[in-house]
Scaffold this active site. Sequence first.
Site, PDB file in Angstrom:
ATOM      1  N   LYS A  79      32.699  43.315  42.180  1.00 50.52           N
ATOM      2  CA  LYS A  79      33.939  43.136  42.932  1.00 50.52           C
ATOM      3  C   LYS A  79      33.773  43.608  44.370  1.00 50.52           C
ATOM      4  O   LYS A  79      33.196  44.673  44.618  1.00 50.52           O
ATOM      5  CB  LYS A  79      35.066  43.903  42.237  1.00 50.52           C
ATOM      6  CG  LYS A  79      36.447  43.730  42.870  1.00 50.52           C
ATOM      7  CD  LYS A  79      37.493  44.497  42.072  1.00 50.52           C
ATOM      8  CE  LYS A  79      38.883  44.349  42.662  1.00 50.52           C
ATOM      9  NZ  LYS A  79      39.916  45.050  41.854  1.00 50.52           N
ATOM     10  N   SER A 148      43.683  42.287  40.526  1.00 47.95           N
ATOM     11  CA  SER A 148      43.008  41.939  41.775  1.00 47.95           C
ATOM     12  C   SER A 148      41.526  41.584  41.573  1.00 47.95           C
ATOM     13  O   SER A 148      40.876  41.110  42.491  1.00 47.95           O
ATOM     14  CB  SER A 148      43.113  43.113  42.757  1.00 47.95           C
ATOM     15  OG  SER A 148      42.485  44.277  42.212  1.00 47.95           O
ATOM     16  N   SER A 172      44.517  45.307  36.913  1.00 49.63           N
ATOM     17  CA  SER A 172      43.569  44.426  37.599  1.00 49.63           C
ATOM     18  C   SER A 172      42.291  44.101  36.845  1.00 49.63           C
ATOM     19  O   SER A 172      41.465  43.349  37.347  1.00 49.63           O
ATOM     20  CB  SER A 172      43.201  45.025  38.958  1.00 49.63           C
ATOM     21  OG  SER A 172      44.315  45.028  39.811  1.00 49.63           O
TER      22      SER A 172
END
Length: 452
Positions: A79, A148, A172
């Site tokens: 990420k 996210s 997330s």
Amino acid sequence: MGELHHLGVKDALRGLAEGRFTCEDLVRDCLVQIARLDPKIEAWVWLKSEAALERARAADRHRQAGQPGALLGIPVGIKDIIDVQGLPTRMGSAAFEDYLPTMSARVVRRLDEAGAVMLGKTVTAELAYYVPGKTRNPWNPVHTPGGSSSGSAAAVAAHFVPTAIGTQTNGSVIRPAAFCGVVGYKPSAGLVSRAGILKFSHTLDQVGVFARNVADAAVVASALMGYAQDDADSLLDYAQVPRELDPRLLFQPPRLAAVRTPAWPLVDADQQENFTRSIAVLRRAGASIEAAVLPDAFAAAHDIHRTIMHYEGARTFAHLQQQHRELLSAEINRLIDEGLKIAEPAYHAALESRTRLRGELGDFMHRYDAVLTPPARGEAPATLAHTGDPAFCTIWTLCGVPAVTVPSGLGAHGLPLGLQVVGGYLQDARLLQVAQWCQVQLGFSHQPPDVN
């Protein structure tokens, strides 16, 4: 060799160990899959193809030399709020356009030590908050992949990589895993270091793993765990860190609580039906499942979480707003403006309430091996403007307990639905056993239509 991208972590490790293919073969096939589908899905913000192939060749040399590595040769996505030395970390924000880390995050260094091959950085929502990046859901590109950790979930679902790393401050990891039809595992708070990762809320931020089955998620998470001196909340007592996360089959079916949290009125009809059906399947398989209600104090959990997240997030990002307000979205600016108005006594009261809730949840969990609850309202919403409601993850993130999303069915529009399995604090090994048992019994085996 054209089907290697379909392999999960453990199957790939087995094939590599048996010499049926090389790591370079595996990485090349993943890169072919990315070239074929990522123009539509856009899971990657930074793809390092040549560097990944060189790393793969190095992994092959290490394997030939008999050098160990728990993830030797396994491709992984990271990420883009997690620092990787020498690669831009954009945080999903123009304010970090020029940020180039000089040191990798602790989790990246652990992956390197385990021999994993990083393919690149996956898309994140802006500052791991609300405004989505460019990623689309592999099941249907007009639907959100969640957030996210949107790129990480989509990359695993699209078979770009067998595993990817994300983070969760509210929902997330668990929510995008549910929306994309993959397994998401958020370990107990403190087991995986956040050093070198964008700090949003030091109380709530937690690292998680995406994979295609529970056993794979356990293998990857095991490589990430351990005390880190540069993370104040990392567990110092090694005795508390699970030594063995391999979720072997249970000797007897588990004792489970089916919990409808205060967010239950938001659940879509097909998610309610899927939740009821999943419970029926698990009961028929022998699980003892009782409908249970959390203590009354949990009615305030979402407000407590919001106070902590907004207070800490506002103070984390205040300097960024002072320098780059015009580069931040209206949503981030609103978070900061509202969070700075929260008084310190209110924040400390929220922290004290969180401590009490953790104790009450611990007492509640003593009666069960795990809790069953929905991971999201239902299918991924048909929008790219937001990432869906995290409310079904809030209580478990607030309390820092481990949680796993297991794919469990399809909704009315043919998109995945999931089942969230939650364990007691530091009971990760037991939770993974239960989650794997649930995954086997539920038998969900669908994948996005274009993956093949």
